[in-house]
Scaffold this active site. Sequence first.
Site, PDB file in Angstrom:
ATOM      1  N   ARG A  43       0.928  -1.084  -0.091  1.00 40.13           N
ATOM      2  CA  ARG A  43      -0.005   0.098  -0.050  1.00 40.13           C
ATOM      3  C   ARG A  43       0.819   1.522  -0.066  1.00 40.13           C
ATOM      4  O   ARG A  43       0.256   2.525  -0.293  1.00 40.13           O
ATOM      5  CB  ARG A  43      -0.994  -0.041   1.202  1.00 40.13           C
ATOM      6  N   ASN A  55       1.398   1.717   6.948  1.00 43.98           N
ATOM      7  CA  ASN A  55       1.016   0.862   5.794  1.00 43.98           C
ATOM      8  C   ASN A  55       0.908   1.673   4.626  1.00 43.98           C
ATOM      9  O   ASN A  55       0.873   1.178   3.464  1.00 43.98           O
ATOM     10  CB  ASN A  55      -0.363   0.278   5.964  1.00 43.98           C
ATOM     11  N   ARG A  72      26.205  28.504   1.530  1.00 43.46           N
ATOM     12  CA  ARG A  72      26.346  27.293   0.911  1.00 43.46           C
ATOM     13  C   ARG A  72      27.584  26.327   1.732  1.00 43.46           C
ATOM     14  O   ARG A  72      28.328  27.017   2.502  1.00 43.46           O
ATOM     15  CB  ARG A  72      26.598  27.107  -0.751  1.00 43.46           C
TER      16      ARG A  72
END
Length: 456
Positions: free
Chosen positions: A15, A225, A331
């Site tokens: 699922r 799930n 960065r």
Amino acid sequence: MNLTTIILAAGKGTRMRSQLPKVLHSIGSKPLLRHVYDLSIGLENNTIHIVIGHGSEQVKKTLADLPVNWIEQPQQLGTGHAVQQVSSQIDDNSMVLILYGDVPLLQAETLQLLLSETNEKTLALLTVNLVNPTGYGRIVRDDSGKVLRIVEEKDATEIEKKIAEGNTGILAMQGKALKKWLSQLNNNNAQGEYYLTDIIALAVADGFEIATCSPESEDEVLGVNDKLQLAHLERVYQLQQAQNLMRQGVTLRDPTRFDLRGLLEVGQDVEIDVNVIFEGENRLGNNVNIGANCSIKNATIGDNVIVLANCVIEDAVIGANSRIGPFARLRPETILATDTHIGNFVEIKKSIIGQGSKINHLSYIGDSLIGKKVNIGAGTITCNYDGANKFQTIIEDGAFIGSDTQLVAPVTIGKNATIGAGSTITKDTPDNQLTLSRSKQMSLESWQRPVKKEKL
Ligand code: UD1
Ligand code: CA
């Protein structure tokens, strides 16, 4: 007492509708299975076995650092069959704890409670009363309240389906007894599976007590799930982390709009506005203030730093008393000394910025070494890349770089040097002097603005 923990993680997770094995999906950027592992290593004298099947190579590779015994269950014939794969390695005298790789938020206190109920004659079962127990095995008790067995949803009668007490699947018992019961399992049931839950009736038949206990909150035993449940548990987990931080004194403007995907160490009087995301390992000093919508990864931020809204920071160190943003991007390998100011639309990469230096508007600084008290004017660009290689820009203490300047690396700007606005600097500049490279301003008296041609 020796403990054997068996984590069931062989299931497919259909699922989830994903190529990724279910237990590798993440909560807080940490795979579900790693959450369960992290919980179990907290238990003493513990040997951990993980039963894998679906995508087992990928699971082992992703979690290669875990010092556990990986056990293959090539075909998934049920939870009982999964535990049978470990049977030969279970010590008779150890206590065995069964956990699920897709139930990530179980708390250590709950496990301690369960284990404290377990002994040579008692099987301990973690159960939970549910408003909607659909899908769960149900705990069947006799009139006196004694547990008799567990019935799976698909095998349950209409009356049994009305039982609100669900099986979490988590249980503990003595190794010797477990091994005996495992050998007695069959698959005569609605799903044709070997149910681990059938050992409850076998234990009762052997005169065992069945002790039950429950978690403090239902969320602890919820399994993943599908993606909806994954999202639900992500929010539960984030709220837990937010609450932990608030207990440490952090002010969170809205604990429901906060995400920590990793670690965050904090000093005193830290304030974090809404929609801030921390990833990796981060450290914040005292009196740090983080504005809204910042994304911060692997950062070390000193005392009294203000990060204004909408900054993106990664692998950077920010010295005390600095002010960053709004809209700044730091960065990797950016190191800012104390008292620096980095303003809006400034990008810095792999650079060291000295104490008291300011880069306040619209600049790109890459591969640079900038001294103390340097002022970088708006629109300055370090041209660090010639299309093939990267080069360094050095700006010495006290330099003043005029607006809209290009510094073509490799180049060094001398101490207290001034660069005139609009310059393209390709050669080193001397200390203390004004250097500029632009053509002289002129005005053309006879020049006329073009006029639009008349349409024919
Ligand atoms: C199981 C319980 C049920 C309980 C529910 C709680 C059984 C028979 N039923 O049902 O009583 O209410 O969990 O969520 O135990 N797994 C394997 N190998 C297998 C089958 C399963 O490793 O062959 C693993 C799965 O990866 C999963 C766990 O065991 O982590 C549970 O399996 P799942 O199929 O979800 O069991 P349920 O049918 O939900
Ligand atoms: Ca399940």
